[in-house]
Design an enzyme around this catalytic site. Structure first.
Site, PDB file in Angstrom:
ATOM      1  N   ARG A  62      74.488  32.042  78.075  1.00  0.00           N
ATOM      2  CA  ARG A  62      73.975  32.890  76.115  1.00  0.00           C
ATOM      3  C   ARG A  62      72.895  33.796  76.661  1.00  0.00           C
ATOM      4  O   ARG A  62      71.988  33.029  76.781  1.00  0.00           O
ATOM      5  CB  ARG A  62      74.675  32.803  75.332  1.00  0.00           C
ATOM      6  CG  ARG A  62      76.071  33.061  74.312  1.00  0.00           C
ATOM      7  CD  ARG A  62      75.784  33.372  72.986  1.00  0.00           C
ATOM      8  NE  ARG A  62      75.848  31.018  73.129  1.00  0.00           N
ATOM      9  CZ  ARG A  62      76.465  31.060  71.605  1.00  0.00           C
ATOM     10  NH1 ARG A  62      77.709  32.115  71.717  1.00  0.00           N
ATOM     11  NH2 ARG A  62      76.810  29.354  71.970  1.00  0.00           N
ATOM     12  N   SER A  91      69.474  23.021  77.598  1.00  0.00           N
ATOM     13  CA  SER A  91      69.684  21.304  76.683  1.00  0.00           C
ATOM     14  C   SER A  91      70.161  20.393  77.564  1.00  0.00           C
ATOM     15  O   SER A  91      71.108  19.874  78.142  1.00  0.00           O
ATOM     16  CB  SER A  91      71.302  22.239  76.157  1.00  0.00           C
ATOM     17  OG  SER A  91      71.269  23.128  75.433  1.00  0.00           O
ATOM     18  N   ASP A  99      68.804  22.187  72.729  1.00  0.00           N
ATOM     19  CA  ASP A  99      70.049  23.196  71.953  1.00  0.00           C
ATOM     20  C   ASP A  99      70.359  22.059  70.205  1.00  0.00           C
ATOM     21  O   ASP A  99      69.808  22.435  69.530  1.00  0.00           O
ATOM     22  CB  ASP A  99      71.069  23.184  72.419  1.00  0.00           C
ATOM     23  CG  ASP A  99      71.833  21.497  73.290  1.00  0.00           C
ATOM     24  OD1 ASP A  99      72.792  21.609  73.298  1.00  0.00           O
ATOM     25  OD2 ASP A  99      70.558  20.368  73.211  1.00  0.00           O
TER      26      ASP A  99
HETATM   27  C1  0WK Z   1      75.851  26.402  70.907  1.00  0.00           C
HETATM   28  C2  0WK Z   1      74.827  26.536  71.105  1.00  0.00           C
HETATM   29  C3  0WK Z   1      74.415  26.027  72.018  1.00  0.00           C
HETATM   30  C4  0WK Z   1      74.760  24.571  72.475  1.00  0.00           C
HETATM   31  C5  0WK Z   1      76.584  24.396  72.092  1.00  0.00           C
HETATM   32  C6  0WK Z   1      76.810  23.038  72.389  1.00  0.00           C
HETATM   33  O1  0WK Z   1      74.328  28.103  70.860  1.00  0.00           O
HETATM   34  O2  0WK Z   1      72.367  25.884  72.280  1.00  0.00           O
HETATM   35  O3  0WK Z   1      74.340  24.285  73.498  1.00  0.00           O
HETATM   36  O4  0WK Z   1      76.568  24.964  70.821  1.00  0.00           O
HETATM   37  O5  0WK Z   1      78.136  23.102  72.379  1.00  0.00           O
HETATM   38  P1  0WK Z   1      79.227  22.948  73.626  1.00  0.00           P
HETATM   39  O6  0WK Z   1      78.970  24.170  73.704  1.00  0.00           O
HETATM   40  O7  0WK Z   1      78.506  22.934  74.449  1.00  0.00           O
HETATM   41  O8  0WK Z   1      80.675  22.433  72.801  1.00  0.00           O
HETATM   42  C1  BGC Z   2      72.164  16.782  77.222  1.00  0.00           C
HETATM   43  C2  BGC Z   2      71.522  17.034  75.937  1.00  0.00           C
HETATM   44  C3  BGC Z   2      72.382  18.004  75.074  1.00  0.00           C
HETATM   45  C4  BGC Z   2      73.159  17.880  75.154  1.00  0.00           C
HETATM   46  C5  BGC Z   2      73.816  19.035  73.929  1.00  0.00           C
HETATM   47  C6  BGC Z   2      73.335  16.485  76.871  1.00  0.00           C
HETATM   48  O1  BGC Z   2      74.157  16.492  77.635  1.00  0.00           O
HETATM   49  O2  BGC Z   2      71.215  16.717  77.564  1.00  0.00           O
HETATM   50  O3  BGC Z   2      69.792  17.298  76.583  1.00  0.00           O
HETATM   51  O4  BGC Z   2      70.796  18.183  74.119  1.00  0.00           O
HETATM   52  O5  BGC Z   2      73.119  17.097  75.874  1.00  0.00           O
HETATM   53  O6  BGC Z   2      74.284  19.665  75.209  1.00  0.00           O
END
Ligand code: 0WK
Ligand code: BGC
Ligand code: 0WK
Ligand code: BGC
Length: 940
Positions: free
Chosen positions: A561, A625, A679
């Site tokens: 994003r 992240s 993140d």
């Molecule tokens: C939304 C946050 C972002 C984070 C994500 C983790 O804005 O920074 O990395 O959640 O969740 P995912 O999209 O990996 O399920």
């Molecule tokens: C990364 C982290 C991150 C997490 C959640 C992991 O794979 O090493 O830096 O915070 O994923 O997104």
């Protein structure tokens, strides 16, 4: 003695008169086709009531937990008990399936003395155990441990195949202390008691399926299934005719069963597939539904029975009462001078003196054998019957047994209509497996029943198959299926147990995480620590003074994003956000670092355009992240990629520098990257803006990780002891040094080996969304390869990595999702041959895998909050954890199980979870705002 030559001509006349006389007298027993149709309609109504939740229904429609008819894979040696018919049998059934399935049976009939039928229940079961022991002795199978199928032909409420509560005795049985009891438990107890009396020493219990194993020095039995004789008859005939889906018994008692659609069985969970229902139609009319058809003779039979007011339909039909009905009619007709010159005899007046087998002989139509038998029977009762008496008596028998056959066909026609409607079929073709001495031994019963049936249901082609081998072959089939299912279930649970963590194990995970946290924070052990505890240079959570417009990037989750964040402080304290989601194509994730960062800058350019802010230069907060070593807020050296990213030339590099180089390469705009944050940190800040108690950030999404506010004196990698700093734990790497090896299963190892970073992020691979689906897929592969799932059909689709996305887990486990929707997900995954049982199992596997993930996450979080509490030497810590991530947000049970685990393992911490609605971009902007304020104030 009547001279045979006189019989022929004299008889025709006489015969006609007597028949007329009896027909007139017994008119109420001659049911018209209309009233039989009416009986069928009434009965169908009773079936619907019984299938529903109306416990007052007389026709109980009892679930049997037999869900399928034999499929030819059954094999093995089984013991069977057959109690409830005219004789009690113990059997050894050998089912072999080398190519063509074959069944050999040896049996021994044992007597059940009347005093045991009406005595004390434990004596009855002791007697059964005795017979069983005797049979095994005779068969020389004393040492063999064989599964047992128990045909117990009485109305039983079953909760599962090997647990069955007697509703009420029928057919002359009245043993005390059995009604309302689980007859399997009573038999088990009798076998155990028998053993103890005989042998003192006892061996330890042996576990097959549920606790159905009884071990005594004497003999070892697995009671695997208890079934009704109708079910046994259906399964016995199903062995030879796969169309057989109805079981019928017309013997001492009468009853039927059939395969009903699960969705109609309201008292059993699940609506897929079929289950055999034991109708217990003997009780039809116990609520006066047949009062208009019951005659005084029926009432007399009932009044003279052991269970008045009960089994009224049975008492109009079955062998236990047919002879008595005839006797009562003969007595009445005699008393009214219509027979035997009005004379009766003590024998004729004696209840039960006119056996039902007499009726069979009397109705024998071969030549005049029937009439000769009639005379013999009446003479046997001390009567001096005339020829008229014999003809009239024979007619009485015919009328009674015809009514019996017709009533049976009326009820059976209702069952056939139910099945035809279930199948929405124009015409129904089916087979009825039938047994029982009345059906088998009465010369005309079968024909009359089938003839009336064809009249009542002309649109059904019904084949009647006699269960020559009795119901025990069927009991062995059910036992074989149950045994196979129990063995399979035991293997499934053994495998799933490896994914189930005990409280002690979770406490151990927490303890090891605490150790790793300390090692990560400490200078001398940091390098070797798995959990890197990376300083983030974020020293405080928001305090509401943040202000300004910021760009924010959010890379590393499901979506990339670009955001514009307007932060206002003071009274108008608010945060306004605009964002646009961009994809990070696989080839960019796996390409060069340059391509990746050029792509990022390209998206920023597009966003600025989209927001009409082309050429605007704003401070930027970069949520990146991945594990980064930071020496200051606006510098982050990538330690290694995770979550499937592996763009080259980035690891070991400062990602802020890489970003600036890419902006530079584009020569279109300039950006002031003031902060790079993880993140977890962004999420903590975003939630901290709402709740000042938020000092922990947690992500459970594609990856998993946590951060929290640590005391500076413990952050040995950074100078200074004052205040706090947020530490990015990078707990995903917990276990990379083997800390979790004893919790890792073959499935975890398979997922790790096939991942883009084998040996890395072990904890993450047991928890996060990128991997849970794969853990499940590997368990399903294992089950399928062992024939425990999808009938062992290993579909290509199931072999392809990543097809079982984690979102399917969240869908499959949602309580709102019916099994059929689970099935449609499986079909969508190309697993078209899945059954209802498969869906149940897939749902169970998903539940076990996600539960472990949530508990492991909870154990890690418990370590974090416990550390904060100890840091502050508080008896009680109140803390909020800001959480984000798709798995956490979408999974129906993850958050609940995780919170339960935290509260259980860190009872002195009052933890509340605050779900981040705005993502970490807002947090990154808030951090950038603080950084800018500090920079403008010349403080760093
Ligand atoms: C939304 C946050 C972002 C984070 C994500 C983790 O804005 O920074 O990395 O959640 O969740 P995912 O999209 O990996 O399920
Ligand atoms: C990364 C982290 C991150 C997490 C959640 C992991 O794979 O090493 O830096 O915070 O994923 O997104
Ligand atoms: C033989 C079956 C048994 C059933 C009996 C019924 O093996 O399970 O109970 O038929 O017929 P009856 O012996 O009562 O006439
Ligand atoms: C019992 C049934 C049994 C039938 C035939 C009835 O009295 O209630 O369970 O199936 O007799 O044996």
């Amino acid at each position: 003695m009547i001279a045979s030559h006189l019989l022929a001509d004299y008889f025709t006349e006489l015969h006609h008169d007597q028949v007329q006389k009896v027909d007139k007298y017994l008119y109420p027993l001659c049911l018209s086709d209309e009233s039989l149709v009416d009986v069928s309609v009434r009965f169908r109504r009773e079936m619907d009531r019984g299938l529903g939740r109306d416990t007052t229904a007389c026709v109980k429609m009892l679930p049997t937990f037999v869900r399928s008819t034999p499929d030819g894979t059954e094999k093995g040696d089984f013991l069977a008990l057959d109690l409830g018919g005219s004789c009690f049998r113990v059997l050894l059934v050998k089912v072999s399936s080398n190519g063509k399935q074959r069944v050999e049976m040896e049996n021994q009939i044992y007597d059940i003395p009347e005093h045991l039928k009406k005595g004390c229940g434990s004596d009855l079961f002791d007697h059964i155990a005795e017979c069983l022991a005797d049979f095994r002795e005779r068969m020389g199978i004393k040492e063999k441990k064989l599964p047992l199928g128990f045909t117990f032909s009485f109305p039983c409420q079953q909760t599962k195949l090997d647990e069955s509560y007697l509703v009420s005795w029928t057919k002359g049985f009245k043993a005390s202390g059995v009604e309302g009891e689980d007859v399997v438990a009573l038999l088990r107890k009798a076998i155990k008691k028998r053993g103890r009396e005989e042998k003192s020493a006892e061996k330890g219990p042996f576990r097959l399926g549920a606790a159905s194993s009884v071990v005594t020095k004497d003999f070892d039995i697995d009671i695997v299934a208890v079934i009704n004789d109708t079910v046994g008859a259906m399964m016995t005939c199903g062995f030879d005719d796969q169309r057989c889906e109805i079981g019928l018994i017309v013997g001492t008692g009468t009853n039927a069963c059939y395969m009903e659609q699960m969705r109609h069985l309201e008292r059993v969970e699940g609506d897929e597939g079929r289950m055999c229902v034991n109708i217990e139609w003997g009780a039809f009319g116990d609520d006066d539904a047949l009062e208009d058809l019951r005659t005084e003779f029926d009432r007399d039979v009932d009044a003279g029975s052991l269970n008045p007011g009960k089994q009224l339909f049975e008492k109009m039909i079955s062998g236990m009462y047919m002879g008595e009905l005839v006797r009562l009619i003969l007595v009445k007709m005699a008393q009214e001078g219509l027979l035997f010159q009005g004379l009766t005899t003590p024998d004729l007046l004696a209840p039960g003196s006119f056996q039902t087998s007499f009726v069979f002989d009397i109705e024998n139509e071969k030549d005049n054998e029937g009439l000769l038998s009639t005379e013999k029977v009446l003479l046997g009762l001390g009567l001096t019957p005339s020829a008229e008496d014999c003809v009239a008596t024979q007619r009485v028998c015919q009328i009674v047994s015809t009514r019996s056959a017709h009533l049976c066909s009326a009820a059976l026609s209702a069952v056939l209509r139910q099945i035809r409607d279930n199948k929405a079929a124009e015409r129904l073709r089916t087979t009825v497996g039938v047994d029982g001495s009345v059906y088998k031994n009465h010369p005309m019963f079968a024909r009359r029943l089938q003839k009336m049936l064809r009249l009542l249901v002309p649109d059904c082609d019904v084949r009647f198959l006699r269960a020559e081998a009795g119901s025990s072959k069927g009991a062995a089939m059910v036992t074989a299926v149950a045994y196979r299912l129990a063995t399979q279930q035991a293997e499934r649970q053994r495998v799933l147990d490896s994914l189930r963590l005990s409280r002690e194990q979770l406490l151990e995970v927490k303890r090891r995480m605490e150790v790793e946290m300390s090692r990560g924070l400490a200078k001398e052990t940091h390098r070797d620590a798995s959990v890197k505890m990376l300083p983030t240079f974020v020293r405080s959570t928001p305090d509401g003074t943040e202000h300004g417009d910021f760009l924010a990037l959010d890379l590393g989750g499901t979506n990339f994003r670009v955001l514009l964040v307007r932060v206002r402080s003071g009274k108008q304290k608010s945060v306004e956000m605009h964002n646009k989601i961009y994809a990070i194509p696989q080839d960019i994730m796996h390409g060069t670092g340059e391509e990746l960062f050029d792509h990022i800058v390209h998206c920023i350019a597009d966003f600025l355009e989209y927001m009409g802010m082309k050429g605007t230069s704003l401070p930027l907060g970069f949520t990146f992240s991945f594990p980064c070593k930071q020496n200051k807020l606006d510098e982050g050296v990538l330690l290694r990629w995770t979550k499937g990213f592996k763009a080259s030339g980035c690891e070991g590099k400062d990602v802020v520098a890489l970003m600036k180089e890419a902006i530079h390469r584009r020569e279109e705009f300039d950006l002031d990257v003031v902060a790079v944050v993880n993140d977890t940190v962004g999420t903590m800040m975003t939630c901290g803006y709402e709740d000042p108690h938020c000092e922990v950030g947690l992500i459970v999404g594609t990856g998993t990780n946590a951060c929290y506010m640590e005391e500076m004196q413990n952050v040995e990698l950074v100078e200074g002891d004052e205040g706090q700093m947020c530490v990015n734990m990078e707990w995903g790497a917990f276990g990379d040094q083997g800390e979790l090896d004893d919790f890792c299963t073959v499935f975890d190892r398979a997922v790790d080996e096939l991942s883009t970073n084998p040996g890395k992020q072990r904890y993450e691979k047991m928890i996060s969304g990128m991997y849970l689906g794969e853990v499940v897929r590997n368990v399903l592969l294992d089950f399928t390869s062992k024939g425990l799932l999808f009938r062992g059909n290993l579909s290509e689709r199931l072999k392809s990595r990543g097809i079982f996305e984690t979102r399917f887990l969240s869908q499959i486990e949602s309580d709102r999702l019916a099994l059929r929707q689970v099935r449609s997900i499986l079909q969508h995954l190309g697993l078209t041959s899945s059954t209802c049982e498969d869906s149940v199992l897939v749902r169970e596997v998903c539940g076990v895998v996600s539960r472990r993930a949530a508990q492991l996450c909870g154990a890690g979080l418990a370590a974090v909050v416990e550390r904060i509490r100890q840091n502050r030497q508080l008896a009680q810590l109140r803390v909020t954890v800001g959480v984000d991530g798709t798995l956490y947000k979408l999974h129906p049970h993850f958050s609940t199980i995780m919170l339960q685990t935290v509260r259980d393992l860190a009872p002195q911490c009052k933890v509340s979870l605050l779900q981040s609605e705005d993502g970490s971009g807002k947090g990154a902007a808030l951090i950038s705002a603080v950084a800018c304020r500090l920079r403008d104030a010349g403080q760093h």
